[in-house]
Each structure stands twice: as structure tokens, then as C-alpha cells.
Scaffold this motif. Structure first.
Motif, short mmCIF file in Angstrom:
data_model
loop_
_atom_site.label_atom_id
_atom_site.label_comp_id
_atom_site.label_asym_id
_atom_site.label_seq_id
_atom_site.Cartn_x
_atom_site.Cartn_y
_atom_site.Cartn_z
N SER A 1 9.33 56.16 41.12
CA SER A 1 10.13 57.08 41.57
C SER A 1 11.20 56.05 42.69
CB SER A 1 9.79 58.26 42.02
OG SER A 1 9.12 58.12 42.92
N ASP A 2 10.31 55.25 43.59
CA ASP A 2 10.77 54.52 44.44
C ASP A 2 11.84 53.32 43.71
OD1 ASP A 2 9.47 56.23 46.36
OD2 ASP A 2 7.84 54.67 46.28
N VAL A 3 11.32 52.78 42.90
CA VAL A 3 12.17 51.93 42.07
C VAL A 3 13.37 52.25 41.60
CG1 VAL A 3 12.19 50.34 40.14
CG2 VAL A 3 10.21 50.49 41.28
N VAL B 1 17.01 51.00 42.47
CA VAL B 1 18.02 50.21 41.35
C VAL B 1 19.31 51.03 41.40
CG1 VAL B 1 18.03 50.03 38.97
CG2 VAL B 1 15.88 49.15 40.31
N ARG B 2 19.20 52.16 41.94
CA ARG B 2 20.49 52.94 42.06
C ARG B 2 21.58 52.02 42.83
NH1 ARG B 2 18.02 58.72 41.86
NH2 ARG B 2 18.23 58.89 39.58
N SER C 1 9.69 43.00 39.36
CA SER C 1 10.67 42.70 40.06
C SER C 1 12.03 43.32 39.27
CB SER C 1 10.41 41.34 40.41
OG SER C 1 10.96 40.72 39.34
N THR C 2 12.91 43.03 40.05
CA THR C 2 14.35 43.31 39.27
C THR C 2 15.27 42.13 39.64
OG1 THR C 2 14.21 45.50 39.92
CG2 THR C 2 16.57 44.75 39.42
N VAL C 3 15.75 41.50 38.62
CA VAL C 3 16.72 40.35 38.81
C VAL C 3 17.98 40.78 38.60
CG1 VAL C 3 17.53 38.09 37.86
CG2 VAL C 3 14.84 38.98 37.76
N VAL C 4 18.88 40.30 39.65
CA VAL C 4 20.37 40.76 39.86
C VAL C 4 21.09 39.62 39.67
CG1 VAL C 4 21.92 42.19 41.13
CG2 VAL C 4 19.66 42.54 41.44
N GLU C 5 22.38 39.77 39.08
CA GLU C 5 23.32 38.57 38.96
C GLU C 5 24.72 39.19 39.49
OE1 GLU C 5 23.68 36.38 34.89
OE2 GLU C 5 25.60 37.85 34.83
N GLY C 6 25.08 38.01 40.47
CA GLY C 6 26.13 38.36 41.04
C GLY C 6 26.76 37.08 42.03
N ASP C 7 27.90 37.30 42.96
CA ASP C 7 28.21 36.32 43.79
C ASP C 7 27.28 36.35 45.10
OD1 ASP C 7 29.50 37.46 46.10
OD2 ASP C 7 31.17 37.74 44.83
N ALA D 1 20.54 43.28 48.37
CA ALA D 1 19.33 43.32 48.92
C ALA D 1 19.00 44.05 49.97
CB ALA D 1 18.98 41.58 48.89
N LYS D 2 20.07 43.87 50.91
CA LYS D 2 19.88 44.57 52.15
C LYS D 2 19.57 46.06 51.74
CE LYS D 2 21.89 45.20 56.85
NZ LYS D 2 21.41 46.89 56.82
N GLU D 3 20.90 46.56 51.19
CA GLU D 3 20.82 48.05 50.79
C GLU D 3 19.53 48.49 50.21
OE1 GLU D 3 24.64 49.14 48.81
OE2 GLU D 3 25.82 47.96 50.34
N MET D 4 19.19 47.65 49.23
CA MET D 4 17.83 48.18 48.55
C MET D 4 16.61 48.22 49.56
SD MET D 4 18.29 45.81 45.14
CE MET D 4 16.67 46.38 44.39
#
Length: 100
Positions: free
Chosen positions: A20-22, A26-27, A42-48, A56-59
Motif C-alpha cells: 500500500s505504501d508502494v 508510485v502515484r 524497486s521501480t525504474v523510471v525514465e525521464g530527463d 525521487a524527492k517527491e516519492m
């Protein structure tokens, strides 16, 4: 495009489950409409690069405010190639094609 691998681990909860925390963290990725891939750990994210640091900070901040944990451990890995274009699909396809 740079890739961010992030794993956020809440410590000091009553339960060992944290799916539930994940979902909550992820939202943050979905709100930014970034491409991402969940893995079991883990989660992999693509972006600039600026987007990746921001999400990452917001998560991390979301995990602190919403999990009820007294401690959060956030592990971050960034893969940023500058010599050629790269994305998640290309990296996965390269390995999968080599296994054929």
C-alpha cells in the motif's frame, strides 16, 4: 534518457507488508506522466535528469508523510549515458535478443 532505479523501504511499521505504501509513492510517478516499470523490489523510471531528481524527492517525501514509519531508507541508482540515446525498452530488448 536517464534511468532512475528507486527503492523506498519503510522501517518501524507494525506490518512487514508495504505494498500500500508502494502504491502511494508510485502515484507520484504517474502524476508526472513518466514512463516506469515496477519490479518486485524497486521501480525504474525514465525521464530527463531534472525530472528524475524531482520525482525521487517527491516519492521519498510521500513515504515519510504517509507510511507511518519512523524511518525511511531510500536507495537510488541513476544510469545516465551521454554517448548515445538509451531507454528502458532498448536495454531490455538488447538482453532479451541476446538470449535467443
Amino acid at each position: 534518457m536517464p534511468l532512475l532505479e528507486i527503492s523506498i523501504i519503510p522501517i518501524g511499521k507494525d506490518s512487514t507488508s508495504f505494498s500500500s505504501d508502494v502504491i502511494k509513492v508510485v502515484r507520484k510517478i504517474k502524476e508526472k506522466e513518466l514512463k516506469y516499470e515496477l519490479t518486485p523490489t524497486s521501480t525504474v523510471v525514465e525521464g530527463d535528469i531534472d525530472q528524475l531528481w524531482e520525482v525521487a524527492k517527491e516519492m521519498h517525501d510521500e513515504a515519510i508523510s504517509s507510511t507511518g514509519s519512523e524511518r525511511i531508507v531510500t536507495n537510488i541508482s541513476i544510469d545516465h549515458r551521454t554517448d548515445k540515446q538509451m531507454d528502458m525498452d532498448h536495454q531490455i530488448n538488447t538482453v532479451q535478443n541476446s538470449l535467443k
